[in-house]
Enzyme design. Structure first.
Site, PDB file in Angstrom:
ATOM      1  N   LYS A   1     -10.537  12.338   8.368  1.00  0.00           N
ATOM      2  CA  LYS A   1     -10.085  11.838   9.662  1.00  0.00           C
ATOM      3  C   LYS A   1     -10.078  12.965  10.688  1.00  0.00           C
ATOM      4  CE  LYS A   1      -6.845   8.233   8.175  1.00  0.00           C
ATOM      5  NZ  LYS A   1      -7.513   7.123   8.869  1.00  0.00           N
TER       6      LYS A   1
ATOM      7  N   LYS B   1       0.843  -1.201   0.000  1.00  0.00           N
ATOM      8  CA  LYS B   1       0.000   0.000   0.000  1.00  0.00           C
ATOM      9  C   LYS B   1       0.878   1.251   0.000  1.00  0.00           C
ATOM     10  CE  LYS B   1      -3.331   2.498   2.963  1.00  0.00           C
ATOM     11  NZ  LYS B   1      -4.248   2.413   4.122  1.00  0.00           N
TER      12      LYS B   1
ATOM     13  N   ARG C   1      -7.789  -0.443   0.723  1.00  0.00           N
ATOM     14  CA  ARG C   1      -8.311  -1.640   0.049  1.00  0.00           C
ATOM     15  C   ARG C   1      -8.705  -1.317  -1.391  1.00  0.00           C
ATOM     16  NH1 ARG C   1     -12.693  -2.053   4.757  1.00  0.00           N
ATOM     17  NH2 ARG C   1     -10.966  -0.999   5.764  1.00  0.00           N
TER      18      ARG C   1
HETATM   19  N1  BES Z   1      -4.490   4.120   6.930  1.00  0.00           N
HETATM   20  C1  BES Z   1      -5.646   3.830   7.683  1.00  0.00           C
HETATM   21  C2  BES Z   1      -5.421   2.781   8.754  1.00  0.00           C
HETATM   22  C3  BES Z   1      -4.506   3.158   9.882  1.00  0.00           C
HETATM   23  C4  BES Z   1      -5.034   3.690  11.044  1.00  0.00           C
HETATM   24  C5  BES Z   1      -3.156   2.937   9.812  1.00  0.00           C
HETATM   25  C6  BES Z   1      -4.208   4.005  12.084  1.00  0.00           C
HETATM   26  C7  BES Z   1      -2.332   3.260  10.852  1.00  0.00           C
HETATM   27  C8  BES Z   1      -2.849   3.793  11.993  1.00  0.00           C
HETATM   28  C9  BES Z   1      -6.747   3.315   6.745  1.00  0.00           C
HETATM   29  O1  BES Z   1      -6.751   3.842   5.481  1.00  0.00           O
HETATM   30  C10 BES Z   1      -8.051   3.665   7.372  1.00  0.00           C
HETATM   31  O2  BES Z   1      -8.339   4.824   7.471  1.00  0.00           O
HETATM   32  N2  BES Z   1      -8.824   2.660   7.776  1.00  0.00           N
HETATM   33  C11 BES Z   1     -10.095   2.877   8.369  1.00  0.00           C
HETATM   34  C12 BES Z   1     -11.081   1.924   7.757  1.00  0.00           C
HETATM   35  C13 BES Z   1     -12.509   2.203   8.110  1.00  0.00           C
HETATM   36  C14 BES Z   1     -12.965   3.513   7.531  1.00  0.00           C
HETATM   37  C15 BES Z   1     -13.366   1.062   7.595  1.00  0.00           C
HETATM   38  C16 BES Z   1      -9.963   2.612   9.871  1.00  0.00           C
HETATM   39  O3  BES Z   1      -9.213   1.720  10.257  1.00  0.00           O
HETATM   40  O4  BES Z   1     -10.568   3.340  10.623  1.00  0.00           O
HETATM   41 ZN    ZN Z   2      -4.935   4.530   4.786  1.00  0.00          ZN
HETATM   42 MN    MN Z   3      -7.862   5.659   5.384  1.00  0.00          MN
END
Ligand code: BES
Ligand code: ZN
Ligand code: MN
Length: 503
Positions: free
Chosen positions: A279, A267, A353
């Site tokens: 976020k 990724k 994803r």
């Molecule tokens: N890059 C983030 C995941 C992440 C979170 C990596 C904290 C490292 C530290 C990913 O793209 C993300 O935002 N995932 C979401 C998915 C959700 C919206 C289904 C998550 O984990 O909240």
């Molecule tokens: Zn991410």
């Molecule tokens: Mn994300």
């Protein structure tokens, strides 16, 4: 820092400091340590008796030798209980000692493999000593301008041993560990870079450094190509950003001409703001490291080429930013992936994803013997396993076992989460084939379940590195921040794979 082995007796070797491990609750020294202590009239045992160091893992105590041996100082380092001593404890102890040496502003230091009583083979011990020293000393300082002059680096680390057989096997191991540690630095540097300095274009330029190696070919594709390929999931994420997205393909051919490829997919989100599903501001800066999976894949290819591993490996890194621009993809949008399957967007923050599904489909073009993807994919994985563990999911038990083994060997440990059929229910969409978020329950697993729809029939393992890719708390030989996790795991996996291929 230059690292090399030298034949000699450590008690006769001249350096600024000799690193000597001390085991907990052992008042009497033995073996090479005892010899050293005799030369110094019992200096070390006196320090232990005095209670200055108990031998607790990572404790350090430096002392001058006052000429009892040519080395100017001895840096004692706690190794913990002898019975609990492992390669990983060894890496940590050497790292702690090396940092002490640096904080004393010394230019060089040394140690001997004779000091480390482990049942592992001598090459494994040598490798752990080097990894501990190099990885533990990592810092990311290119943007420090004011205190620039005060930054001092150790110039030399010498491992002394008088045993010929040891030198023969340990010397190449030391070189190998140096190569792997450099690849970890390469990955850590990339993931440490701020988003404005590590754009998808910058990542592609980093890939050029890998491509300078023998038997490595690089292709960097732009958005026009992605359109032709039908990578609309990847492009959907890229639409919110003005930075052009890149699809990076690194091929390393070290194996037989027609041996199948192993595909590594990483990724490459050079910054993840969440997009329209923005976020929260807190810790959003850390999302500059959302390309750590891609960095690990590139680092692993770099090391594989430098080590001339006898395997064919392709590294695929979809690289983009996830920003809420005027053309950004939106919740409710439906995207048609390269595979033809459709995905409904529930959260634009589940972008990893989206870019991975197209990369995984593309990986199928290589008819790979195995696909391994690495991604900082879900916060849910961090909640489930903590900051120090890689979440593993996949379809192939034999492949999972190999990854598990490489994880145990390197200390980059994985823990499996289930990928049972039931989870598919959670990613069913009313309007499209799937949706890109299954909600909070089992979040790491539903993400993997979606990826699984795009890997075809190939053996596949997904590694969620969201926890260990960026550390809020330092570990013995991993400083805070970007860890480079995955590089050593992948290289070990490829090394083991190559051994299998020999017969
Ligand atoms: N890059 C983030 C995941 C992440 C979170 C990596 C904290 C490292 C530290 C990913 O793209 C993300 O935002 N995932 C979401 C998915 C959700 C919206 C289904 C998550 O984990 O909240
Ligand atoms: Zn991410
Ligand atoms: Mn994300």
């Amino acid at each position: 820092m230059k690292i090399y082995m030298k034949k000699g007796t450590v008690t006769n070797f001249k350096s600024e400091a000799i690193v000597v491990p001390i085991f907990q609750k052992e008042k009497r020294l033995s073996g090479a340590m005892e010899l050293l202590d005799k030369k110094c009239n019992g200096l070390i045992e006196e320090i232990i008796r005095g209670g200055d160091i108990e031998g607790k893992h990572l404790q350090v105590f430096p002392t001058h030798t006052r000429g009892c041996i040519p080395a100017k100082r001895i840096v004692l380092v706690g190794a913990g209980k002898r019975k609990e001593f492992t390669l990983d404890k060894l890496r940590g102890a050497v790292a702690a000692a090396a940092r002490e040496v640096r904080s004393l502003n010394l230019k060089n230091f040394s140690t001997s493999l004779e000091f480390y009583p482990l049942e592992q083979t001598i090459d494994q011990i040598a490798r752990a000593v080097v990894e501990g020293a190099v990885l533990g000393l990592y810092r990311f300082l290119p943007y420090k301008t004011v205190e620039r002059k005060e930054i001092r680096e150790i110039e030399e680390f010498v491992i002394v041993d008088k045993r010929d057989a040891v030198l023969r096997t340990a010397m190449p191991a030391v070189d190998e560990a140096g190569i792997i540690a450099s690849a970890v630095y390469f990955a850590r540097d990339m993931a440490s870079q701020p988003g404005n300095e590590m754009t998808p274009t910058d990542m592609a330029n980093e890939a050029r450094k890998v491509a300078r190696r023998n038997n490595v070919a690089l292709k960097v594709y732009g958005e026009g190509w992605m359109k032709k390929m039908g990578m609309n999931a990847f492009l959907g994420v890229a639409k919110g950003s003005d930075e052009p997205a890149k699809f990076i393909v690194l091929e390393y051919r070290g194996g037989k001409m027609n041996a199948p490829f192993i595909a590594l997919v990483g990724k490459g989100l050079t910054f993840d703001s969440g997009g329209i599903s923005l976020k929260p501001a807190e810790k959003m800066d850390e999302m500059k490291s959302d390309m750590a999976g891609g960095a690990a894949v590139m680092g692993a290819l770099m090391a594989a080429a430098d080590l001339r591993l006898k395997v064919n490996v392709v590294g695929l890194v979809p690289a983009t930013e996830n920003l809420p621009g005027g053309r950004a993809y939106k919740p409710g949008d439906v995207l048609k992936t390269m595979s033809g399957q459709t995905i409904e967007i529930i959260s634009t923050d589940a972008e990893g994803r989206m870019i991975l599904v197209d990369a995984l489909t593309y990986a199928g073009r290589y008819k790979p013997e195995a696909i391994i993807d690495l991604a900082t994919l879900t916060g849910a994985c961090v909640i489930a396993l903590g900051e120090n563990v890689i979440g593993m999911m996949g379809t192939d038990d034999a492949l999972k076992e190999k990854i598990r083994k490489a994880g145990d060997e390197t200390g980059e440990r994985v823990w499996e989460l289930p990928l049972w059929e039931e989870y598919n229910e959670l990613i069913k969409s009313d309007v499209a084939d799937y949706k890109n978020s299954g909600g909070r329950p089992g979040g790491a697993i539903t993400a993997a379940a979606l990826l699984g729809k795009f890997v075809g029939k190939y053996p596949w393992v997904h590694l969620d590195i969201a926890g260990p890719a960026w550390l809020s708390k330092e570990r013995p030989y991993i400083p805070r921040g970007a860890s480079g996790v995955g590089v050593r795991l992948l290289v070990q996996f490829l090394k083991n794979w190559q051994q299998k291929e020999k017969h």
